[in-house]
Design an enzyme around this catalytic site. Structure first.
Site, PDB file in Angstrom:
ATOM      1  N   ARG A   1       0.898  -1.168   0.000  1.00 26.13           N
ATOM      2  CA  ARG A   1       0.000   0.000   0.000  1.00 26.13           C
ATOM      3  C   ARG A   1       0.918   1.194   0.000  1.00 26.13           C
ATOM      4  NH1 ARG A   1      -2.374   4.166  -0.403  1.00 26.13           N
ATOM      5  NH2 ARG A   1      -4.262   4.807   0.699  1.00 26.13           N
TER       6      ARG A   1
ATOM      7  N   HIS B   1       1.746   7.144   1.809  1.00 27.53           N
ATOM      8  CA  HIS B   1       0.639   8.103   1.773  1.00 27.53           C
ATOM      9  C   HIS B   1       0.402   8.667   3.164  1.00 27.53           C
ATOM     10  CE1 HIS B   1      -1.394   4.560   3.407  1.00 27.53           C
ATOM     11  NE2 HIS B   1      -2.324   5.366   3.865  1.00 27.53           N
TER      12      HIS B   1
ATOM     13  N   HIS C   1       2.901   7.024   5.984  1.00 31.37           N
ATOM     14  CA  HIS C   1       3.167   5.616   6.276  1.00 31.37           C
ATOM     15  C   HIS C   1       3.003   4.759   5.035  1.00 31.37           C
ATOM     16  CE1 HIS C   1      -1.020   6.683   7.233  1.00 31.37           C
ATOM     17  NE2 HIS C   1      -1.341   5.540   6.659  1.00 31.37           N
TER      18      HIS C   1
ATOM     19  N   GLU D   1      -5.258   6.772  11.939  1.00 32.06           N
ATOM     20  CA  GLU D   1      -5.522   5.419  11.447  1.00 32.06           C
ATOM     21  C   GLU D   1      -5.178   4.411  12.536  1.00 32.06           C
ATOM     22  OE1 GLU D   1      -3.941   4.451   7.538  1.00 32.06           O
ATOM     23  OE2 GLU D   1      -3.218   2.518   8.276  1.00 32.06           O
TER      24      GLU D   1
ATOM     25  N   GLU E   1     -10.339   5.203   2.093  1.00 31.91           N
ATOM     26  CA  GLU E   1      -9.025   4.699   1.693  1.00 31.91           C
ATOM     27  C   GLU E   1      -8.753   5.022   0.222  1.00 31.91           C
ATOM     28  OE1 GLU E   1      -6.951   3.538   3.818  1.00 31.91           O
ATOM     29  OE2 GLU E   1      -5.381   2.733   2.531  1.00 31.91           O
TER      30      GLU E   1
ATOM     31  N   HIS F   1      -2.914  11.091   5.535  1.00 32.44           N
ATOM     32  CA  HIS F   1      -4.287  11.616   5.526  1.00 32.44           C
ATOM     33  C   HIS F   1      -4.531  12.453   6.763  1.00 32.44           C
ATOM     34  CE1 HIS F   1      -4.413   7.656   7.463  1.00 32.44           C
ATOM     35  NE2 HIS F   1      -4.158   7.106   6.281  1.00 32.44           N
TER      36      HIS F   1
END
Ligand code: MN
Ligand code: MN
Length: 418
Positions: free
Chosen positions: A125, A128, A173, A134, A196, A130
């Site tokens: 993944r 990124h 992360h 999380e 997501e 946000h």
């Protein structure tokens, strides 16, 4: 028909209807069937009434016995507090997939959204970040996480089934599935709108920055960036990463190590409370200090056991069912009460301070997570509250012998039987 005769007819119909209702509701307004007007199949005189001859999907309908035939104590309606990853659309790319339940799908879920993700061995993944925090629980396999804090202190860790991570808002992360079986986990964002599919991605930012700015920022010629991807990666397949110790040496920062651990093992902790009926493990900022905005409880209920009548005074509860079969009734003003059924992969939601209980209705252990957008887990136990209230007051409310009330537990049972 004159105005007067029509009025007489309406009155006659209303009276007749009322008589009929009384006739078929002889059991109503009694213990176990309290509703006015009476609700529940127990009040129906003609069994043909209960048939469901219209269009239906029996396989799906049969998953919801408490919706098909609610207990007589259920009353009125309530915002739907059931959702599931099982019917969420998967976004699949080479390396992994994800599916999510946000407030767009689950209107009541204002505080939290959830993402169920799988990364195959080596699947990444992409890097990124946000605006939301999380929190995550590993449900299968092994995963490598990387993160850096706001003081420039990085961490890389490997996590396995039963372990958690927490990334504070805005900290960047990545996640990578490890061999031999990859990883599956479920993420919680501390905002019901979070998705997501809508995060700040490294590749998007680099692709949308003028090349001469990239060159100046990284102190390299423009040509160094000529092969950057034009489209983002989101999830991609990579080789498996080098050994953890080697990576930890490679990422060392002049600013040192982060102050708090980003990961936590539920496997290694003792239950916060254990009874004959099951156990509860509470994980919040008291034992997982970095987790400032998410508090959690991992609940195990043995067959026949009950998570007691209670509520949470400080936050909505988002539930993630991991194993077994559950039935929950939620209580609100009105009165309103509604019962729903849950299986693995399903989600439940209880608004702050709404009363509820959770029953194991299967013949295997029921395991689920209670998640709160809060710094600390908090709960009011009905029995413990009443045990610590003047007994004559409780006796007056419940019309019960004070000797019975004196038997109420002054310690919270959490999971029954004690
Ligand atoms: Mn993330
Ligand atoms: Mn609860």
């Amino acid at each position: 028909m004159t105005e007067m005769s029509r009025r007489n007819l309406l009155t006659a119909t209303a009276v007749g209807g009322a008589v009929a209702a009384v006739g078929t509701a002889a059991n109503a307004a009694v213990f176990g069937n309290p509703d006015r007007p009476p609700q529940g199949a127990i009040n129906v005189a003609n069994p043909v009434t209960l048939k469901n001859p219209g269009p239906q999907n029996a396989a799906l309908a049969d998953e919801f016995p408490s919706f098909q035939n609610p207990p007589a104590t259920d009353v009125d309606g309530m915002d739907l507090f059931w959702a599931s990853f099982n019917n969420a659309h998967k976004r699949i790319q080479n390396g992994g997939w994800a599916r999510e339940v946000t407030q767009a799908d689950f209107a009541i879920s204002e505080a939290v959204s959830g993402v169920n993700m799988r990364l195959g061995p080596g699947g990444v993944r992409e890097l990124h970040w946000h605006q939301q925090a999380e929190w995550a629980v590993m449900t299968d396999g092994k995963c490598r996480i990387t993160v850096i804090d706001g003081d420039g202190r990085p961490a890389v860790r490997d996590v396995k089934e039963g372990e958690l991570w927490y990334f504070p808002p805005g900290l960047p992360h990545s996640l990578q599935g490890l061999g031999p079986s990859g990883a599956e986990f479920t993420l919680v964002f501390d905002n019901g709108h979070s998705s997501e599919f809508n995060t700040l991605l490294l590749t998007d930012w680099i692709a949308h920055t003028p090349p001469e700015i990239l060159a100046e920022n990284f102190n390299l010629p423009v040509s160094a960036f000529k092969n950057i991807p034009v489209d983002n990666l989101w999830i991609y397949q990579a080789p498996e990463p080098p050994p953890l110790a080697q990576v930890q040496r490679a990422i060392a920062s002049p600013y040192g190590e982060p102050e708090f651990e980003f990961t936590f093992s539920m496997n290694d902790m003792k239950p916060t409370r254990a009874t004959r009926g099951g156990e509860v493990k509470v994980i919040d900022s008291r034992n997982f200090p970095i987790s400032k905005t998410i508090a959690a409880a991992l609940v195990t209920i043995k067959p026949g056991g009950l998570r007691e009548l209670h509520w949470h005074p400080n936050a909505d509860e988002w539930q993630y069912y991991l194993k077994g079969r559950a039935r929950m009734t939620v209580f609100n003003t009105g009165p309103r009460a509604q019962t729903a059924d849950f299986r693995p992969g399903d989600l439940g939601y209880v608004k702050k301070s709404f009363g509820h209980y959770v029953q194991n209705v299967g013949n295997t252990d029921l395991v689920f997570l209670e998640i709160f957008k809060a710094e600390r887990f908090a709960e009011v136990s009905l029995i413990q509250w009443l045990a610590c209230t003047p007994p004559e007051l409780v006796s007056q409310h419940l019309n019960m012998d004070p000797a019975l009330i004196a038997q109420f537990s002054k310690a919270r049972p959490d999971v029954l039987p004690v």
